[in-house]
Design a protein around this motif. Structure first.
Motif, PDB file in Angstrom:
ATOM      1  N   ARG A  32      10.586   1.502  -6.277  1.00 40.20           N
ATOM      2  CA  ARG A  32       9.318   1.989  -5.773  1.00 40.20           C
ATOM      3  C   ARG A  32       9.040   3.334  -6.394  1.00 40.20           C
ATOM      4  O   ARG A  32       9.917   3.914  -7.042  1.00 40.20           O
ATOM      5  CB  ARG A  32       9.384   2.140  -4.239  1.00 40.20           C
ATOM      6  CG  ARG A  32       9.508   0.807  -3.539  1.00 40.20           C
ATOM      7  CD  ARG A  32       9.311   0.912  -2.037  1.00 40.20           C
ATOM      8  NE  ARG A  32       9.703   2.173  -1.431  1.00 40.20           N
ATOM      9  CZ  ARG A  32      10.122   2.311  -0.174  1.00 40.20           C
ATOM     10  NH1 ARG A  32      10.248   1.215   0.582  1.00 40.20           N
ATOM     11  NH2 ARG A  32      10.415   3.472   0.315  1.00 40.20           N
ATOM     12  N   ALA A  33       7.838   3.832  -6.162  1.00 43.33           N
ATOM     13  CA  ALA A  33       7.468   5.117  -6.747  1.00 43.33           C
ATOM     14  C   ALA A  33       8.390   6.222  -6.256  1.00 43.33           C
ATOM     15  O   ALA A  33       8.711   7.163  -6.972  1.00 43.33           O
ATOM     16  CB  ALA A  33       6.027   5.451  -6.401  1.00 43.33           C
ATOM     17  N   ASP A  34       8.896   6.080  -4.980  1.00 41.72           N
ATOM     18  CA  ASP A  34       9.796   7.118  -4.461  1.00 41.72           C
ATOM     19  C   ASP A  34      11.239   6.892  -4.894  1.00 41.72           C
ATOM     20  O   ASP A  34      12.152   7.578  -4.467  1.00 41.72           O
ATOM     21  CB  ASP A  34       9.686   7.185  -2.933  1.00 41.72           C
ATOM     22  CG  ASP A  34      10.038   5.844  -2.277  1.00 41.72           C
ATOM     23  OD1 ASP A  34      10.420   4.895  -3.017  1.00 41.72           O
ATOM     24  OD2 ASP A  34       9.970   5.731  -1.033  1.00 41.72           O
ATOM     25  N   THR A  61       0.825  -1.195   0.000  1.00 41.71           N
ATOM     26  CA  THR A  61       0.000   0.000   0.000  1.00 41.71           C
ATOM     27  C   THR A  61       0.864   1.251   0.000  1.00 41.71           C
ATOM     28  O   THR A  61       1.750   1.417   0.847  1.00 41.71           O
ATOM     29  CB  THR A  61      -0.928   0.026   1.234  1.00 41.71           C
ATOM     30  OG1 THR A  61      -1.473  -1.270   1.403  1.00 41.71           O
ATOM     31  CG2 THR A  61      -2.008   1.071   1.071  1.00 41.71           C
ATOM     32  N   GLY A  62       0.621   2.086  -0.999  1.00 42.87           N
ATOM     33  CA  GLY A  62       1.311   3.385  -1.047  1.00 42.87           C
ATOM     34  C   GLY A  62       2.724   3.343  -1.556  1.00 42.87           C
ATOM     35  O   GLY A  62       3.394   4.364  -1.586  1.00 42.87           O
ATOM     36  N   THR A  63       3.210   2.161  -1.983  1.00 40.52           N
ATOM     37  CA  THR A  63       4.591   2.118  -2.475  1.00 40.52           C
ATOM     38  C   THR A  63       4.664   2.377  -3.963  1.00 40.52           C
ATOM     39  O   THR A  63       5.692   2.793  -4.475  1.00 40.52           O
ATOM     40  CB  THR A  63       5.228   0.740  -2.229  1.00 40.52           C
ATOM     41  OG1 THR A  63       4.420  -0.248  -2.873  1.00 40.52           O
ATOM     42  CG2 THR A  63       5.317   0.433  -0.740  1.00 40.52           C
ATOM     43  N   GLY A  64       3.544   2.133  -4.660  1.00 39.25           N
ATOM     44  CA  GLY A  64       3.536   2.329  -6.102  1.00 39.25           C
ATOM     45  C   GLY A  64       4.439   1.344  -6.812  1.00 39.25           C
ATOM     46  O   GLY A  64       4.913   1.614  -7.910  1.00 39.25           O
ATOM     47  N   LEU A  65       4.697   0.206  -6.141  1.00 31.71           N
ATOM     48  CA  LEU A  65       5.591  -0.775  -6.743  1.00 31.71           C
ATOM     49  C   LEU A  65       4.819  -1.639  -7.730  1.00 31.71           C
ATOM     50  O   LEU A  65       3.735  -2.109  -7.449  1.00 31.71           O
ATOM     51  CB  LEU A  65       6.203  -1.650  -5.631  1.00 31.71           C
ATOM     52  CG  LEU A  65       7.246  -2.655  -6.060  1.00 31.71           C
ATOM     53  CD1 LEU A  65       8.512  -1.929  -6.515  1.00 31.71           C
ATOM     54  CD2 LEU A  65       7.574  -3.612  -4.924  1.00 31.71           C
ATOM     55  N   ASP A  66       5.386  -1.786  -8.909  1.00 33.50           N
ATOM     56  CA  ASP A  66       4.728  -2.587  -9.940  1.00 33.50           C
ATOM     57  C   ASP A  66       5.682  -3.692 -10.343  1.00 33.50           C
ATOM     58  O   ASP A  66       6.810  -3.426 -10.747  1.00 33.50           O
ATOM     59  CB  ASP A  66       4.409  -1.675 -11.134  1.00 33.50           C
ATOM     60  CG  ASP A  66       3.816  -2.478 -12.292  1.00 33.50           C
ATOM     61  OD1 ASP A  66       3.506  -3.684 -12.082  1.00 33.50           O
ATOM     62  OD2 ASP A  66       3.720  -1.912 -13.394  1.00 33.50           O
TER      63      ASP A  66
END
Lengths: 457, 234
Positions: free
Chosen positions: A123-125, A101-106
């Motif tokens: 990750r997204a960050d 949740t909230g990591t934007g990991l694909d």
């Protein structure tokens, strides 16, 4: 480039060697550590993946998800750093872990059945993540076989942190070790080179005249050098002594016949002959030549290696009392003024010869007064003090136009009139050989003022 | 005046002995340091001439030994080495002057006379006692500025007495100093010469220059003029 000291060279070489050696060691250890960590991480991910597969249960709708009781706790906690996903082969997620949740990991997995992937994702960050995926055919109870991709991933930050910590400790320890090694090496060098420093010290002392030769107790490797050096010093001193002795004997054996000749010429019957005068002049000439050449040859003109610095006061005092005896009839007053600590770095006989000639001249010409002054000359960087010797009298003095002539005399013996003395030219020669100079001036007492300057060296 | 020469070179020694004898000295000669030491110890010498380069006992050593034995007569060095170191060492050892070889005999003689004069306590070259004057350089004797003719031996007696004017000198001493070793020492001869001297110096028997002290010897009784404070000693 200025030549560097032996210890500096050795230390520099040792430092280069240590840096190369430790550099290679550090690089090797770093590689080993990284490989090991990588392997550990992969093994761990394999374990997680297997656990995820084992924990998975099917539901009636044809989806797969891990049984909550069997799920690894970290997968449930957001921000735990461990992620998981089960994807149906058509791209629909069957299950995603709460931690995603909230990591934007694909996971972006397009695997066919039986394939595996081990990749680095972000990750997204932007934080790096290591991911392991595997595509598996799952046969449901209804007999339908569907393909699912199971994935787990782990944050790489802890790995990088431990790598950084490892490297920090590695550099710290090796740096400490290197300093320790270099330090002990420097100490060792000091100890090993200490005999060489002693040689240097003792050679200095010999130059200053405080020692006559190098001491004993040197290590075997240096004994050859020190023994030879001592032998050289000894033989040089002995050579000079022997040389002077030979010259003395030569003077004796040349002059005694001259003395006999002169005595024969003094015989009343011979003296009446016209040639007697001529012969006597020739005797004088031979005497002068012998005197001049032998005196020159006996001059050491050197540093007097290993001979103690000459006490100028003592030397001048003994000359003074000798000359007062010789010139007792003249009633001359001779005053001596010597700076404290005034020494002559050179051969005692050279000083006696210079001062003797100067004083003898002064006594010869003085009416009633001879003044001798010895000054100590110092220079900031000089290892040996210089000496200024001033001898003055109240005699007739030397006219300015004759001064250079008086000093130069003796260089052309043939031009000289016998009996004029060769004293000052000898002084000039001796001063020159000892690195100094002579000047003639007028004294406040009215007579000559002869100044010998031997500069500090 | 009795002079000792220590010189190893035979030709030089012999020629010096001859010339010094001609000049009125009583001369003893030694060919090496050992002999020189013996003569210097045993004989009543007024002056010694010592060569520095001697066999057996070196000159420097000889001078030191003589001085150690309180021999106070002046010593003149003959040296072939011109280095000041040698001269200074010789003078420090106890010599009073030096003459470098090869020398002119006149120079040696002048130095000897100066040393003898100083050893007798005379500051001036001419010895003056009252009206009597003696010049060793010319060997001339005057009384009240009138020249007196003396024979060589008379002169030598007078010179010796005047040198030591005021001192009592025994007949034995006079014989020893003035006669050569092998001379027949008859003390009566001395008396004869003293008598002649008195007559020549003092024909009117007014100034009485030479005193006879019965059983002790003679004394030149006239007051010295221009004497220096003390005799040369080492």
């Amino acid at each position: 480039m200025a030549p560097r000291s032996l210890s500096a060279r050795l230390l520099a070489s040792a430092s280069v060697l240590l840096i190369v050696f430790f550099g290679i060691t550090i690089a090797a250890l770093d590689i080993v550590f990284r490989n090991l960590s990588e392997q550990t991480m992969r093994d761990r991910l394999e374990g997680q993946l297997l656990a995820l597969i084992t924990a998975s249960e099917e539901d009636p709708d044809g989806w797969l998800q891990p049984a909550p009781a069997k799920t690894e706790e970290r997968l449930e906690n957001p921000g735990s750093g461990l992620y998981g996903e089960i994807l149906r082969s058509d791209g629909y997620p069957s299950w995603r872990s709460n931690s995603l949740t909230g990591t934007g990991l694909d996971f972006k997995t397009h695997l066919r059945s039986g394939e595996r992937a081990y990749v680095q994702l972000h990750r997204a960050d932007g934080a790096p993540v290591r991911a392991l995926s595997r595509a598996i055919d799952w046969q449901f109870e209804d007999g339908v076989v569907r393909t699912f991709v199971f994935s787990v991933a782990e944050d790489l930050d802890p790995y990088y942190r431990s790598l950084a910590a490892f490297r920090g400790r590695l550099f710290g320890w090796f740096g400490f070790l290197m300093l320790l090694l270099l330090g002990s090496f420097a100490l060792m060098l000091r100890r090993v080179l200490s005999p060489l420093r002693r040689v240097e010290r003792e050679i200095n002392a010999i130059e200053m005249g405080n020692l006559t030769e190098l001491g004993t107790g040197y290590p075997r490797e240096l004994l050859g050098i020190t023994a030879n050096l001592n032998a050289l010093l000894r033989s040089e001193r002995e050579r000079l002594a022997r040389y002077r002795n030979t010259l003395g004997n030569l003077a004796h054996s040349l002059k005694t016949p001259l003395a006999v000749m002169r005595n024969v010429l003094n015989h009343p019957q011979v003296r009446a002959l016209p040639v007697a005068r001529q012969l006597d002049e020739q005797v004088s000439r031979m005497d002068d030549i012998v005197k001049y050449q032998l005196r020159r040859a006996a001059v050491s003109g050197g540093t007097g290696l290993g001979s103690a610095p000459v006490n100028v006061r003592e030397n001048l005092e003994s000359l003074r009392s000798a000359l007062l005896k010789v010139y007792a009839d003249r009633g001359i007053e001779c005053t001596l003024e010597v700076d404290g600590g005034c020494v002559f770095f050179g051969d005692r006989e050279d000083l006696t010869e210079m001062a003797g000639n100067l004083l003898d001249n002064a006594f010869k010409w003085a009416c009633s007064k001879v003044h001798v002054r010895a000054e100590r000359l110092t220079a900031p960087k000089a290892r040996r003090d210089g000496l200024k010797l001033i001898v003055e009298d109240d005699g007739p003095g030397v006219p300015p136009e004759q001064r250079s002539h008086v000093l130069a005399r003796g260089t052309r013996l043939d031009e000289r009139v016998s009996g004029q003395g060769i004293g000052l030219s000898v002084v000039r020669e001796l001063a020159g050989l000892n690195g100094g100079s002579v000047t003639i001036d007028e004294s406040p007492f009215g007579g000559a003022r002869v100044e010998v300057t031997l500069p500090p060296a | 005046m009795r002079v000792l020469i220590v010189e190893d070179e035979t030709a030089l020694r012999e020629s010096l002995v001859q010339q010094l004898k001609d000049a009125g000295f009583n001369v003893d000669a030694a060919a090496d340091g050992e002999e020189g030491l013996y003569f210097g110890r045993e004989y009543a010498i007024d002056l010694a001439i010592i060569d520095l380069g001697l066999p057996k006992v070196p000159g420097l050593e000889l001078i030191k030994k003589l001085r150690e034995e309180r021999k106070a007569y002046p010593i003149l060095i003959l040296t072939a080495r011109d280095r000041w170191q040698d001269k200074v060492e010789g003078l420090q050892a106890g010599a009073d002057d030096y003459v470098a070889k090869p020398f002119h005999f006149e120079e040696l003689l002048a130095r000897m006379q100066a040393l003898l004069r100083r050893s007798g306590g005379w500051a001036q070259p001419v010895l003056r006692c009252g009206p009597v004057a003696l010049d060793p350089r010319t060997q001339e004797v005057t009384v009240n500025d009138q020249k007196v003719e003396l024979t060589s031996f008379e002169y030598r007696i007078l010179e010796y007495l005047m040198h030591r004017a005021g001192e009592v000198i025994s007949k034995t001493e006079l014989t020893e100093r003035l006669y050569a070793q092998d001379f027949d020492r008859d003390s009566n001869t001395i008396e004869v010469f003293i008598g002649r001297l008195r007559r020549k110096l003092d024909p009117g028997d007014t100034i009485k220059p030479i005193e006879t002290l019965r059983g002790r010897g003679y004394r030149f009784a006239l007051e010295r003029e221009g004497a220096s404070a003390g005799a040369v000693d080492s």
